[in-house]
Design an enzyme around this catalytic site. Structure first.
Site, short mmCIF file in Angstrom:
data_model
loop_
_atom_site.label_atom_id
_atom_site.label_comp_id
_atom_site.label_asym_id
_atom_site.label_seq_id
_atom_site.Cartn_x
_atom_site.Cartn_y
_atom_site.Cartn_z
N GLU A 1 -106.40 84.95 33.99
CA GLU A 1 -108.39 85.18 33.98
C GLU A 1 -107.81 84.32 35.69
OE1 GLU A 1 -112.30 84.32 32.90
OE2 GLU A 1 -110.46 84.42 30.77
N GLY B 1 -116.81 80.52 27.06
CA GLY B 1 -116.01 80.55 25.72
C GLY B 1 -114.10 79.32 26.40
N SER B 2 -113.69 79.90 27.75
CA SER B 2 -112.56 79.11 28.39
C SER B 2 -113.05 78.42 29.29
CB SER B 2 -111.41 79.92 27.82
OG SER B 2 -112.01 81.13 28.88
N THR B 3 -112.29 77.85 30.02
CA THR B 3 -111.84 76.95 30.94
C THR B 3 -110.70 76.97 32.15
OG1 THR B 3 -111.92 75.02 32.53
CG2 THR B 3 -111.06 74.32 30.43
#
Length: 392
Positions: free
Chosen positions: A135, A166-168
């Site tokens: 991603e 939800g994520s970085t």
């Protein structure tokens, strides 16, 4: 098309981004100009809807209906004669990564069924969960394609900071060997090939450090049970605030702490628990590497009035800190229009400073679009699909 082009050189692609808080569809129109070069992006049609597919974890057929409805957008954007050769793909991100494997697969199976019934070309592995590292890399490819830095003659590149629900992710091209040598593990280094050039990137994705999951951490609501009987308090919320907040198909009762301290300092200690000892600080965050920050970095800055919702803008890290202090000092106001703004601004400040280790003077480019194209990994994923960039 506004310019004349040989129709045989025009091609289309449809990419679904199944995020934790929403589903987006990108329909790209490309012009292929030369076999040894990447194509020209002529147009992007974009549409999004909320909530994300993970909200339908217990009713996957509703997720299918969402995708079926959005495919109507693609049918309007792509000429009918091109449908059967236009690939349609869906990549799910942290929202589905956070679900139990069986439940996530049930959602994907429903989407696959909708794709198989559609008139578009359905490649192998057209519906899947994308890992976080990819991603970040694909977002980096998107931004460097749009800013003209993927050309052979380009000597500089831009870095990316992506903050989802939800994520970085953080991805950049290091200038110093020590940055790569200093990483905690192999999953902090990624390589891919394009135009006979191999790029070696510093790239990592932190599952659980997206804006929405960070809220859960600050509230002490991660892995919580008996949600209907519990109220989760935070010093980051206005003292007199009490309300409901939903994420990932669950609803939480949340409130401020009427008997405790509120404000920036106590809030910072709450969000620091989600960052300290988790986020690795790269050896090098060169001042001369331009970083583009998007998704919730951008949305939060718009909500806080730091940038225009139309054009974005440049901000220093200290601007987030200043705004966090200002918003958190007003948490006694009731009823608040944006009750989570103090928490969100404080978390972004903490993530940038104590997490990645950016200086307060570092300038970030906050963007939702570049050259009228959405800032996201979706374009990079389509380029990878067509050109097999050998990401590893």
């Amino acid at each position: 098309l506004s310019r004349s082009a040989n129709p045989s050189h025009i091609f289309y692609a449809v990419m679904f981004d199944a995020g934790s808080t929403g589903t987006r569809i990108h329909v790209f129109t490309f012009i292929h100009t030369h076999s040894e070069e990447l194509p020209v992006l002529d147009n992007e049609m974009f549409y999004s809807t909320k909530p994300g597919l993970s909200a339908y974890v217990d009713s996957p057929e509703m997720a299918a209906q969402t995708v079926r409805t959005m495919l109507k957008v693609a049918k309007k954007a792509v000429p009918r004669l091109e449908w059967k050769r236009t690939p349609v793909l869906l990549r799910a991100t942290a929202g589905l990564r956070l679900l139990p494997a069986g439940k996530a697969q049930a959602l994907l199976d429903q989407v696959q069924r909708v794709f198989d019934e559609s008139p578009f070309f359905v490649p192998d592995n057209s519906v899947s969960i994308m890992n976080g590292t990819k991603e970040g890399i694909l977002a980096w490819i998107t931004m460097n394609f749009l800013t003209g830095h993927l050309k052979k003659e380009s000597e500089s590149t831009v870095g990316i900071l992506d903050l989802g629900g939800g994520s970085t992710q953080i991805t950049f091209l290091p200038k110093l060997k020590k940055t790569i040598e200093d990483v905690p593990g192999a999953d902090y280094v990624a390589r891919f090939d394009v135009l006979n050039t191999t790029f070696e990137l510093y790239s990592h994705s932190y599952l659980g450090n997206g804006q929405m999951v960070a809220r859960l951490a600050a509230l002490g609501a991660l892995e919580a049970k008996d949600l209907e009987w519990r109220v989760f308090k935070s010093s980051c919320l206005p003292k007199k605030f009490r309300g409901e907040w939903s994420f990932g198909g669950l609803t939480y009762q949340v409130s401020g702490d009427p008997d405790g301290y509120t404000g920036y300092k106590t809030c910072y200690q709450e969000v620091l628990k989600a960052v300290k000892g988790i986020i690795h600080q790269p050896f090098e965050l060169e001042d001369n590497t331009v970083f583009y920050a998007f998704s919730y970095y951008y949305d939060g800055a718009v909500d806080a009035g730091l940038i225009s919702g139309v054009h974005g803008g440049s901000l220093q890290v200290r601007d987030f800190k200043r705004k966090a202090k200002e918003v958190c000092s007003k948490t006694t106001k009731h009823p608040p229009v944006l009750p989570f703004l103090c928490m969100d601004m404080t978390y972004v400040t903490c993530l940038l400073k104590d997490g990645f280790g950016f200086k307060e003077s570092t300038v970030l480019q906050l963007s939702k679009k570049v050259n009228n194209v959405e800032s996201s990994w979706a374009l990079g994923a389509i380029l990878d699909h067509f050109y097999s960039l050998n990401i590893r």
